[in-house]
Design a protein around this motif. Structure first.
Motif, PDB file in Angstrom:
ATOM      1  N   ASP A 113      94.218   5.246 -13.539  1.00  8.74           N
ATOM      2  CA  ASP A 113      95.637   4.937 -13.340  1.00  8.74           C
ATOM      3  C   ASP A 113      95.991   3.578 -13.937  1.00  8.74           C
ATOM      4  OD1 ASP A 113      94.274   3.460 -11.445  1.00  8.74           O
ATOM      5  OD2 ASP A 113      95.606   3.968  -9.778  1.00  8.74           O
ATOM      6  N   VAL A 114      95.014   2.681 -13.986  1.00  5.73           N
ATOM      7  CA  VAL A 114      95.171   1.413 -14.696  1.00  5.73           C
ATOM      8  C   VAL A 114      94.097   1.393 -15.779  1.00  5.73           C
ATOM      9  CG1 VAL A 114      95.140  -1.097 -14.555  1.00  5.73           C
ATOM     10  CG2 VAL A 114      96.061   0.247 -12.649  1.00  5.73           C
ATOM     11  N   ALA A 115      94.525   1.435 -17.036  1.00  4.83           N
ATOM     12  CA  ALA A 115      93.584   1.549 -18.140  1.00  4.83           C
ATOM     13  C   ALA A 115      94.026   0.628 -19.272  1.00  4.83           C
ATOM     14  CB  ALA A 115      93.484   3.008 -18.589  1.00  4.83           C
ATOM     15  N   TYR A 116      93.719   1.030 -20.508  1.00  4.70           N
ATOM     16  CA  TYR A 116      94.029   0.182 -21.669  1.00  4.70           C
ATOM     17  C   TYR A 116      94.313   1.075 -22.863  1.00  4.70           C
ATOM     18  CZ  TYR A 116      93.680  -3.911 -24.762  1.00  4.70           C
ATOM     19  OH  TYR A 116      93.960  -4.936 -25.644  1.00  4.70           O
ATOM     20  N   ASP A 117      95.244   0.639 -23.714  1.00  2.00           N
ATOM     21  CA  ASP A 117      95.555   1.366 -24.938  1.00  2.00           C
ATOM     22  C   ASP A 117      95.694   0.365 -26.073  1.00  2.00           C
ATOM     23  OD1 ASP A 117      96.753   2.891 -27.055  1.00  2.00           O
ATOM     24  OD2 ASP A 117      97.421   4.358 -25.572  1.00  2.00           O
ATOM     25  N   ARG A 118      94.851   0.518 -27.103  1.00  2.00           N
ATOM     26  CA  ARG A 118      94.835  -0.424 -28.219  1.00  2.00           C
ATOM     27  C   ARG A 118      96.050  -0.275 -29.127  1.00  2.00           C
ATOM     28  NH1 ARG A 118      90.053   2.252 -27.962  1.00  2.00           N
ATOM     29  NH2 ARG A 118      88.323   1.129 -26.984  1.00  2.00           N
ATOM     30  N   ALA A 119      96.791   0.849 -29.000  1.00  2.00           N
ATOM     31  CA  ALA A 119      97.918   1.118 -29.898  1.00  2.00           C
ATOM     32  C   ALA A 119      99.266   0.730 -29.315  1.00  2.00           C
ATOM     33  CB  ALA A 119      97.939   2.600 -30.266  1.00  2.00           C
ATOM     34  N   LEU A 120      99.338   0.494 -28.001  1.00  2.00           N
ATOM     35  CA  LEU A 120     100.615   0.176 -27.362  1.00  2.00           C
ATOM     36  C   LEU A 120     100.810  -1.325 -27.235  1.00  2.00           C
ATOM     37  CD1 LEU A 120     100.805   2.887 -24.553  1.00  2.00           C
ATOM     38  CD2 LEU A 120     101.759   2.957 -26.867  1.00  2.00           C
ATOM     39  N   SER A 121     102.052  -1.703 -26.969  1.00  2.00           N
ATOM     40  CA  SER A 121     102.413  -3.106 -26.788  1.00  2.00           C
ATOM     41  C   SER A 121     102.757  -3.373 -25.333  1.00  2.00           C
ATOM     42  CB  SER A 121     103.613  -3.467 -27.670  1.00  2.00           C
ATOM     43  OG  SER A 121     103.296  -3.350 -29.040  1.00  2.00           O
ATOM     44  N   PRO A 122     102.671  -4.637 -24.896  1.00  2.00           N
ATOM     45  CA  PRO A 122     102.982  -4.965 -23.506  1.00  2.00           C
ATOM     46  C   PRO A 122     104.431  -4.671 -23.148  1.00  2.00           C
ATOM     47  CG  PRO A 122     101.715  -6.724 -24.526  1.00  2.00           C
ATOM     48  CD  PRO A 122     102.125  -5.784 -25.636  1.00  2.00           C
ATOM     49  N   ARG A 123     104.661  -4.584 -21.867  1.00  2.00           N
ATOM     50  CA  ARG A 123     105.975  -4.314 -21.291  1.00  2.00           C
ATOM     51  C   ARG A 123     106.882  -5.552 -21.384  1.00  2.00           C
ATOM     52  NH1 ARG A 123     101.834  -4.831 -20.049  1.00  2.00           N
ATOM     53  NH2 ARG A 123     101.382  -2.604 -19.831  1.00  2.00           N
ATOM     54  N   PRO A 124     108.176  -5.383 -21.208  1.00  2.00           N
ATOM     55  CA  PRO A 124     109.078  -6.543 -21.281  1.00  2.00           C
ATOM     56  C   PRO A 124     108.830  -7.571 -20.180  1.00  2.00           C
ATOM     57  CG  PRO A 124     110.307  -4.504 -21.612  1.00  2.00           C
ATOM     58  CD  PRO A 124     108.931  -4.106 -21.181  1.00  2.00           C
ATOM     59  N   LEU A 125     108.479  -7.103 -18.965  1.00  2.00           N
ATOM     60  CA  LEU A 125     108.284  -8.007 -17.834  1.00  2.00           C
ATOM     61  C   LEU A 125     106.872  -7.893 -17.294  1.00  2.00           C
ATOM     62  CD1 LEU A 125     111.563  -7.412 -15.757  1.00  2.00           C
ATOM     63  CD2 LEU A 125     111.095  -9.270 -17.374  1.00  2.00           C
ATOM     64  N   THR A 126     106.310  -8.998 -16.844  1.00  2.00           N
ATOM     65  CA  THR A 126     105.029  -8.975 -16.146  1.00  2.00           C
ATOM     66  C   THR A 126     105.207  -8.242 -14.826  1.00  2.00           C
ATOM     67  OG1 THR A 126     104.280 -11.026 -17.164  1.00  2.00           O
ATOM     68  CG2 THR A 126     103.231 -10.400 -15.087  1.00  2.00           C
ATOM     69  N   THR A 127     104.318  -7.333 -14.523  1.00  7.44           N
ATOM     70  CA  THR A 127     104.461  -6.514 -13.321  1.00  7.44           C
ATOM     71  C   THR A 127     104.088  -7.289 -12.062  1.00  7.44           C
ATOM     72  OG1 THR A 127     102.194  -5.660 -13.231  1.00  7.44           O
ATOM     73  CG2 THR A 127     103.727  -4.541 -14.723  1.00  7.44           C
ATOM     74  N   PRO A 128     104.499  -6.795 -10.891  1.00 14.13           N
ATOM     75  CA  PRO A 128     104.078  -7.432  -9.634  1.00 14.13           C
ATOM     76  C   PRO A 128     102.564  -7.467  -9.471  1.00 14.13           C
ATOM     77  CG  PRO A 128     105.908  -5.941  -9.248  1.00 14.13           C
ATOM     78  CD  PRO A 128     105.471  -5.711 -10.655  1.00 14.13           C
ATOM     79  N   GLY A 129     101.866  -6.568 -10.164  1.00 12.66           N
ATOM     80  CA  GLY A 129     100.409  -6.566 -10.113  1.00 12.66           C
ATOM     81  C   GLY A 129      99.764  -7.511 -11.100  1.00 12.66           C
ATOM     82  N   GLY A 130     100.576  -8.226 -11.866  1.00 11.06           N
ATOM     83  CA  GLY A 130     100.044  -9.227 -12.776  1.00 11.06           C
ATOM     84  C   GLY A 130      99.701  -8.728 -14.163  1.00 11.06           C
ATOM     85  N   ILE A 131     100.155  -7.519 -14.529  1.00  4.39           N
ATOM     86  CA  ILE A 131      99.933  -7.032 -15.895  1.00  4.39           C
ATOM     87  C   ILE A 131     100.934  -7.727 -16.810  1.00  4.39           C
ATOM     88  CG2 ILE A 131      99.883  -5.028 -17.394  1.00  4.39           C
ATOM     89  CD1 ILE A 131      99.209  -3.304 -15.009  1.00  4.39           C
ATOM     90  N   THR A 132     100.417  -8.437 -17.796  1.00  9.68           N
ATOM     91  CA  THR A 132     101.233  -9.334 -18.611  1.00  9.68           C
ATOM     92  C   THR A 132     102.305  -8.591 -19.414  1.00  9.68           C
ATOM     93  OG1 THR A 132      99.381 -10.858 -18.835  1.00  9.68           O
ATOM     94  CG2 THR A 132     101.161 -11.070 -20.438  1.00  9.68           C
ATOM     95  N   GLY A 133     103.484  -9.178 -19.430  1.00 12.11           N
ATOM     96  CA  GLY A 133     104.586  -8.660 -20.214  1.00 12.11           C
ATOM     97  C   GLY A 133     105.345  -9.780 -20.892  1.00 12.11           C
ATOM     98  N   GLY A 134     106.245  -9.387 -21.771  1.00 12.58           N
ATOM     99  CA  GLY A 134     107.082 -10.363 -22.466  1.00 12.58           C
ATOM    100  C   GLY A 134     108.029  -9.657 -23.405  1.00 12.58           C
ATOM    101  N   ALA A 135     109.263 -10.070 -23.415  1.00  9.83           N
ATOM    102  CA  ALA A 135     110.296  -9.377 -24.185  1.00  9.83           C
ATOM    103  C   ALA A 135     109.966  -9.299 -25.668  1.00  9.83           C
ATOM    104  CB  ALA A 135     111.640 -10.066 -23.974  1.00  9.83           C
TER     105      ALA A 135
END
Length: 543
Positions: A113-135
């Motif tokens: 349910d929490v994994a990694y994808d080398r082809a995708l980009s981070p989300r716009p906002l950092t999640t409450p769980g601390g997964i890094t994001g940035g616009a």
């Protein structure tokens, strides 16, 4: 490189040819087998051993009599598969996808349910769980943690998730205009719900996070009535659930999974949804609806009963033979009684005889034997997890009773494996899988953007955690993690027990075929050659 099925045209052509040959048994002439709906139930954590013990009875529990009488009765008109195995990894996401698609992670693209994808980009906002994001991180940054758990909710503290999924917490696809990737977009193959709905029939499903919208399938429309109360929300009174109109256990209100009692109230919400659907209503009873041709839910109570330590009271088992402790026994009996409510309502509505039950589990739980538990580093601060050993070499490490590792530099895989091998005793390693050992089971990590570079399966009983609140976990490859209950029951089935190994992926083609839909309508059936479960010839509509 982003993995696409067309990149594997050669091997997939061979798989498709095999599947076509395997599907040759299904002819165009179809007869009505008397099955008009399928009720799919996942009792998360329910081992084949748990089902055998509770349906037959064991010494020292309930006077030796069966302690799951509903399941025992369903087995009297059903086929029991004693050697049924869940997905590897045995996490809820790949385990659910196996049941819903008929595919392994190689095909579904789901590893955790929490994994990694080398082809995708981070989300716009950092999640409450601390997964890094940035616009501004898309499309320039490629490679990101993919979190499809409660942390993508609009508000994870609320039972309704605050209204569902917040797209600002979702990874983005730089190859598609940086659009958010929802769980159903992330799934690479269709689901049984899409196939059944495409046949013009009604579908419903209930699960534990809004993130389980992947049951909708890539179309996003497979489930007509989707219900996903957030299991990690704050505990609140449930006016619609008898016995839960006020909070039962007021000492543990931070999450439904923190209490042996509160988790039963949470699951009862979904049980009530099933009862409403049997009665021809929407899941909350607010309006009329069709009785689904395919519907179901997952239970969390047994899983919590296996893992939780609450105020010093331990769940889990008393011994290696699977004798449940008091708390776990209560959860198993609760689930059995809940399924009994479904049976009763089906009979009241005159729908029991033409309903097929498929009861299984997304995953097991390890270890059964309480003497085997070793929490690293909680039980010994000198010990470390594989992710800690690898340190900066790791882009993402997911660890429960398994360790999945995506490296920052894939050319350093051999060096990372050497480092792990040199510290094998310190991290409780059983096996290290990399290179061809990975591609035998999954796709090539250098081609498929989602496949881990290194998988560590620890010794049985090892759980990577810094806390002592867990006495078991799932996700791994061990027997306790993967050998799950599987029962297919209908009033017209003669009782049988099958000891031949089967996979939970076989549930999907079985479900659609029993509804008189050719199983080759499932992408995974065509790609992997997933077979219908054996022993059901008497009710097969394809003869």
């Amino acid at each position: 490189m982003n993995f696409r099925f067309r990149q594997y045209a050669g091997p997939l052509f061979l798989l498709a040819a095999f599947a076509t040959e395997a599907g040759a048994q299904f002819v165009n002439r179809v007869h009505d087998n008397g099955i008009h709906r399928v009720l799919l139930i996942s009792i998360d954590g329910m081992h084949a051993l748990d089902f055998l013990n509770c349906s037959k009875g064991i010494a020292g529990v309930n006077g030796g009599a069966p302690y799951c009488p509903t399941l025992a009765q369903l087995a009297h008109t059903g086929v029991t598969y004693q050697q049924a195995f869940a997905s590897k990894p045995s996490d809820s996401f790949p385990g659910s996808a196996a049941l819903a698609t008929g595919g392994s992670p190689r095909t579904t693209g789901f590893y955790y349910d929490v994994a990694y994808d080398r082809a995708l980009s981070p989300r716009p906002l950092t999640t409450p769980g601390g997964i890094t994001g940035g616009a501004n991180l898309c499309p320039g940054t490629k490679g990101t943690q993919v979190g499809f758990d409660e942390t993508i909710d609009v508000d994870l503290s609320r039972l309704d998730g605050g209204g569902g999924i917040n797209p600002a917490y979702l990874p983005r696809d730089p190859a598609n205009g940086c659009s958010p990737v929802y769980p159903h977009n992330y799934l690479r193959v269709n689901t049984i719900f899409e196939v059944v709905r495409a046949s013009g029939r009604y579908t419903a499903w209930s699960d534990k996070h809004p993130a389980y919208d992947f049951y909708q399938g890539p179309s996003g429309t497979g489930v007509a009535d989707f219900y996903s109360p957030e299991i990690n929300s704050n505990v609140v009174p449930l006016p619609s659930v008898p016995g839960c109109t006020s909070v039962v256990d007021t000492t543990a209100t931070g999450s439904w999974t923190d209490s042996f009692q509160n988790i039963q109230c949470y699951d009862s919400l979904k049980v009530q949804a099933i009862v409403n659907e049997i009665d021809g209503k929407y899941h909350d009873g607010s309006r009329s609806a069709q009785v689904p041709a395919l519907f179901g839910m997952n239970f969390q109570a047994v899983s919590v009963g296996q893992k939780l330590v609450e105020h010093g009271v331990k769940g889990g088992y008393l011994d290696s033979t699977g004798t449940p402790g008091t708390s776990l026994l209560s959860e198993i009996q609760f689930v059995d009684q809940s399924i009994g409510k479904m049976v009763t309502e089906l009979k009241n509505q005159g729908l029991y005889n033409d309903t097929l039950f498929i009861i299984s589990a997304k995953h097991g739980q390890s270890p059964i034997d309480p003497a085997q538990v070793l929490r690293i580093p909680a039980d010994d601060a000198t010990l470390k997890s594989p992710g800690d050993i690898l340190g900066s070499m790791v882009a993402q490490s997911v660890e429960d009773d398994i360790s999945l590792n995506w490296l920052t530099d894939q050319t350093q895989t051999a060096a990372a494996v050497q480092s792990l091998s040199a510290n094998a005793a310190q991290v409780g390693i059983g096996e290290i899988l990399s290179g061809n050992a990975i591609t035998l089971m999954f796709n090539d990590p250098s081609v498929d953007s989602r496949v881990p570079d290194i998988i560590v399966t620890p010794k049985v009983g090892v759980v990577y955690t810094g806390k002592k609140k867990k006495i078991a976990e799932h996700g791994g490859f061990s027997y306790d993690d993967t050998n799950v209950m599987l029962l297919v029951s209908n009033a017209s089935i003669a009782p049988a027990v099958i000891g031949t190994p089967v996979q939970t992926t076989q549930v999907a083609p079985t479900a659609v075929s029993m509804l008189r839909i050719q199983p080759d309508a499932l992408d995974a059936f065509r790609i992997e050659g997933t077979q219908v479960l054996p022993g059901l010839t008497a009710i097969s509509p394809f003869q």
